[in-house]
Design an enzyme around this catalytic site. Structure first.
Site, PDB file in Angstrom:
ATOM      1  N   GLU A 194       0.866  -1.182   0.000  1.00 13.98           N
ATOM      2  CA  GLU A 194       0.000   0.000   0.000  1.00 13.98           C
ATOM      3  C   GLU A 194       0.897   1.224   0.000  1.00 13.98           C
ATOM      4  OE1 GLU A 194      -2.896   0.084  -0.781  1.00 13.98           O
ATOM      5  OE2 GLU A 194      -3.396   2.183  -0.400  1.00 13.98           O
ATOM      6  N   ASP A 204      -6.595   2.733   2.687  1.00 17.75           N
ATOM      7  CA  ASP A 204      -6.062   1.496   3.279  1.00 17.75           C
ATOM      8  C   ASP A 204      -7.181   0.451   3.341  1.00 17.75           C
ATOM      9  OD1 ASP A 204      -4.274   3.463   5.799  1.00 17.75           O
ATOM     10  OD2 ASP A 204      -3.890   3.137   3.664  1.00 17.75           O
ATOM     11  N   GLU A 257      -1.114   9.960  -5.751  1.00 19.16           N
ATOM     12  CA  GLU A 257       0.119   9.166  -5.702  1.00 19.16           C
ATOM     13  C   GLU A 257       0.491   8.621  -7.075  1.00 19.16           C
ATOM     14  OE1 GLU A 257      -0.980   8.214  -1.071  1.00 19.16           O
ATOM     15  OE2 GLU A 257      -1.344   6.696  -2.588  1.00 19.16           O
TER      16      GLU A 257
HETATM   17  N1  LIG Z   1     -16.713   9.989   1.661  1.00 18.57           N
HETATM   18  C1  LIG Z   1     -16.201   8.872   1.143  1.00 18.57           C
HETATM   19  N2  LIG Z   1     -16.981   7.774   1.002  1.00 18.57           N
HETATM   20  C2  LIG Z   1     -16.482   6.644   0.463  1.00 18.57           C
HETATM   21  N3  LIG Z   1     -15.195   6.501   0.012  1.00 18.57           N
HETATM   22  C3  LIG Z   1     -14.391   7.567   0.150  1.00 18.57           C
HETATM   23  C4  LIG Z   1     -14.838   8.802   0.714  1.00 18.57           C
HETATM   24  N4  LIG Z   1     -13.795   9.677   0.698  1.00 18.57           N
HETATM   25  C5  LIG Z   1     -12.737   9.023   0.157  1.00 18.57           C
HETATM   26  N5  LIG Z   1     -13.100   7.757  -0.174  1.00 18.57           N
HETATM   27  C6  LIG Z   1     -12.251   6.743  -0.800  1.00 18.57           C
HETATM   28  O1  LIG Z   1     -11.027   6.663  -0.060  1.00 18.57           O
HETATM   29  C7  LIG Z   1      -9.928   6.930  -0.918  1.00 18.57           C
HETATM   30  C8  LIG Z   1      -8.849   7.722  -0.147  1.00 18.57           C
HETATM   31  O2  LIG Z   1      -7.680   6.967  -0.266  1.00 18.57           O
HETATM   32  P1  LIG Z   1      -6.291   7.478   0.370  1.00 18.57           P
HETATM   33  O3  LIG Z   1      -6.086   8.890  -0.019  1.00 18.57           O
HETATM   34  O4  LIG Z   1      -5.269   6.458  -0.010  1.00 18.57           O
HETATM   35  O5  LIG Z   1      -6.626   7.402   1.930  1.00 18.57           O
HETATM   36  P2  LIG Z   1      -5.670   6.857   3.103  1.00 18.57           P
HETATM   37  O6  LIG Z   1      -4.276   6.828   2.553  1.00 18.57           O
HETATM   38  O7  LIG Z   1      -5.878   7.840   4.224  1.00 18.57           O
HETATM   39  O8  LIG Z   1      -6.177   5.487   3.436  1.00 18.57           O
HETATM   40  C9  LIG Z   1     -10.488   7.752  -2.060  1.00 18.57           C
HETATM   41  O9  LIG Z   1      -9.693   7.548  -3.224  1.00 18.57           O
HETATM   42  C10 LIG Z   1     -11.897   7.190  -2.212  1.00 18.57           C
HETATM   43  O10 LIG Z   1     -11.908   6.048  -3.076  1.00 18.57           O
HETATM   44  O1  LIG Z   2       3.661   7.783   6.630  1.00 20.38           O
HETATM   45  P1  LIG Z   2       3.465   7.446   8.096  1.00 20.38           P
HETATM   46  O2  LIG Z   2       4.085   8.436   9.031  1.00 20.38           O
HETATM   47  O3  LIG Z   2       3.765   6.014   8.399  1.00 20.38           O
HETATM   48  O4  LIG Z   2       1.884   7.617   8.387  1.00 20.38           O
HETATM   49  C1  LIG Z   2       0.948   6.980   7.613  1.00 20.38           C
HETATM   50  C2  LIG Z   2      -0.332   7.789   7.708  1.00 20.38           C
HETATM   51  O5  LIG Z   2      -1.151   7.264   6.695  1.00 20.38           O
HETATM   52  C3  LIG Z   2      -2.263   6.635   7.319  1.00 20.38           C
HETATM   53  O6  LIG Z   2      -1.951   5.290   7.578  1.00 20.38           O
HETATM   54  C4  LIG Z   2      -3.468   6.703   6.385  1.00 20.38           C
HETATM   55  O7  LIG Z   2      -3.172   5.958   5.243  1.00 20.38           O
HETATM   56  C5  LIG Z   2      -2.480   7.389   8.620  1.00 20.38           C
HETATM   57  O8  LIG Z   2      -3.225   6.650   9.541  1.00 20.38           O
HETATM   58  C6  LIG Z   2      -1.055   7.613   9.066  1.00 20.38           C
HETATM   59  O9  LIG Z   2      -0.938   8.745   9.887  1.00 20.38           O
HETATM   60 MG   LIG Z   3      -3.529   5.837   0.956  1.00 21.60          MG
END
Ligand SMILES: Nc1ncnc2c1ncn2[C@@H]1O[C@H](COP(=O)(O)OP(=O)(O)O)[C@@H](O)[C@H]1O
Ligand SMILES: O=P(O)(O)OC[C@H]1O[C@](O)(CO)[C@@H](O)[C@@H]1O
Ligand SMILES: [Mg+2]
Length: 454
Positions: free
Chosen positions: A262, A435, A292
């Site tokens: 991831e 994630d 990304e």
């Molecule tokens: N309100 C929402 N409801 C459902 N899915 C969402 C919503 N907001 C974001 N998402 C999904 O989550 C994804 C965000 O992924 P990402 O930026 O990798 O989050 P993180 O790295 O914090 O897990 C978006 O690309 C979308 O597919």
């Molecule tokens: O890059 P780092 O410092 O490991 O943090 C990852 C960040 O991305 C997340 O895992 C979301 O994808 C957050 O929960 C966290 O703070």
């Molecule tokens: Mg992400």
């Protein structure tokens, strides 16, 4: 699909931390602008700091992220700033963070058969944030032991806290004369990147047991490489840790399991290039969001395509970019998650049909929609909540543009599948949704492959 996924066993590593979450209010943003001055902030946005050394760096990158509505993460490299953050913001909640932390808790919430999670530092406060039922690998008397993670903590291990600034679509504030309205909900991550906690590795005494761990699971989800530094004061560098990380993957794959990475945004272009060129070719599956994919294309030399993706979010550009990444870094399947659609790009000879790949993506977006609605997934039944979330209002547009892209792009060697996202209008929280999507898509991908191999 949920039952097949729950029958799996999985390993996840490396990065886990405490997420201190601030639900941003417009007046707080306006207060920051008034105290730092619009002109000063604009100048700093132009400069585009890739690390946070002082408050104005943070304010500038935050305002820029709010303007684009895109999920961003920027390293905090100055420990002195803890005080400024804690004096300036009130934290609405604290919960587990880091891909490995979030993914472990998600799988335990779904009651996946066996969840083994590893993170190099496990202080008590972090261990307590993990859910019941997660196992942590330790070596005792020269043997591998899997202990309940809450009990496996080590006093004295450093604690990593990241600050998450959640923002919501429609938030309005003024930057000088400019009225800014946030176009999408999302999160801005201030990632603590201090040397004491920026180690992403399997401890040397545990590494020889990775093949044994690999034999106990159906798949592994790895992440956290973005937490590496180019240089360390003890003389080690990113290359040292990346060589160890490659060894880890090779050892896990002795058990012939699928490995997913991831991705997360890496501001430093040199480190970003090292991570993607060292790690991606060794794994089977990679997940990332729409910002990304642009960042990666940029360091692979496709800057115009990267700019187009970042600016226009056209599906055909994302598909073209995804095919380039999959081809140049040579792995099995790429999963890209964006606000309006999820996409798989894999090879024509992938054993799964496009219908099966679509089902896997639908499982992922449904899981994320459940988490976006509830704030967390604590039991398997929570999945049903995601089924009630409608597909986003651009679904037909997404399908139309995808059909157009299929005609325009030569995709003969690839299977490309796109499904619209189930989008929650006012999500409880968005950090960790990517994630969540990647966990759902990767686990359902493995479950479907298992059916084929029977
Ligand atoms: N309100 C929402 N409801 C459902 N899915 C969402 C919503 N907001 C974001 N998402 C999904 O989550 C994804 C965000 O992924 P990402 O930026 O990798 O989050 P993180 O790295 O914090 O897990 C978006 O690309 C979308 O597919
Ligand atoms: O890059 P780092 O410092 O490991 O943090 C990852 C960040 O991305 C997340 O895992 C979301 O994808 C957050 O929960 C966290 O703070
Ligand atoms: Mg992400």
């Amino acid at each position: 699909m949920l039952d097949e996924v729950r029958g799996l066993s999985a390993y996840t590593a490396y990065n886990a931390n405490v997420d201190a979450i601030v639900n941003l209010k417009p007046e707080v943003v306006q207060g920051l602008i008034d105290s730092f001055g619009a002109d000063e902030i604009r100048r700093k946005i132009e400069e585009y700091p890739r690390r946070i050394e002082e408050p104005i760096d943070f304010v500038a990158r935050l305002i820029h992220a709010l303007k684009t509505g895109k999920p961003m993460a920027v390293p905090l490299v100055n420990e002195e700033m803890h005080r400024w953050f804690d004096e300036t913001f009130k934290y609405d909640m604290e919960r587990i963070g880091g891909q490995a932390g979030i993914i472990a808790n998600l799988m335990a919430g779904l009651r996946v058969k066996k969840v083994i999670a590893y993170t190099p530092f496990l202080p008590k406060r972090l261990a307590e944030l993990f859910r019941e039922g997660i196992l942590y690998p330790v070596v005792e008397d020269g043997e591998l032991k899997l202990k309940p993670i809450q009990e496996a903590y080590r006093e004295g291990d450093p604690l990593k806290v990241n600050r998450i600034f959640e923002f919501r679509k429609g938030m309005k504030f003024k930057l000088g004369e400019e009225v800014i309205e946030v176009p999408h909900s999302g999160r801005f991550i201030v990632s603590s990147r201090f040397e004491s906690i920026s180690r992403i590795e399997t401890r040397d005494e545990l590494r020889p047991f990775l093949p044994e761990i690999g034999r106990q699971v159906d798949g592994a989800i790895l992440s956290g490489y973005q937490g590496l530094r180019l240089q360390y004061s003890d003389g080690k560098d990113a290359n040292y840790y990346l060589r160890k990380a490659k060894e880890d993957i090779i050892l896990l794959k002795e058990a012939d399991i699928k490995v997913h990475v991831e991705f997360a945004s890496i501001q430093d272009r040199k480190l970003r290039k090292k991570v993607v060129t060292n790690i991606f070719p060794l794994v089977d599956s990679v997940g990332m969001d729409e910002a990304e994919i642009a960042y990666i294309l940029s360091v692979l030399g496709y800057r115009d395509l990267a700019d187009r993706i970042f600016t226009y979010n056209r599906i055909e550009d994302a598909i073209l970019g995804g095919m380039i990444i999959l081809d140049e870094l040579n792995f099995e399947i790429l999963q890209v998650h964006t606000i309006y659609y999820l996409m798989y790009i894999t090879h024509r000879d992938n054993p799964l049909s496009e219908e099966e790949l679509a089902k896997s993506l639908e499982f992922g977006t449904t899981l994320a929609a459940a988490r976006a609605s509830l704030g967390d997934i604590t039991k398997p039944e929570d999945y049903e909540v995601g089924l009630k979330v409608p597909f986003n209002e651009r679904s037909d547009y997404v399908k139309l543009r995808f059909e157009e892209a299929k005609r325009k792009l030569r995709m003969r060697e690839y299977k490309v599948v796109v499904v619209p996202t189930r989008l929650v209008p006012n999500p409880v929280s968005t950090v960790g949704l990517g994630d969540t999507i990647s966990t759902g898509t990767f686990l359902s991908y493995i479950a479907l492959l298992k059916k084929h191999s029977k």
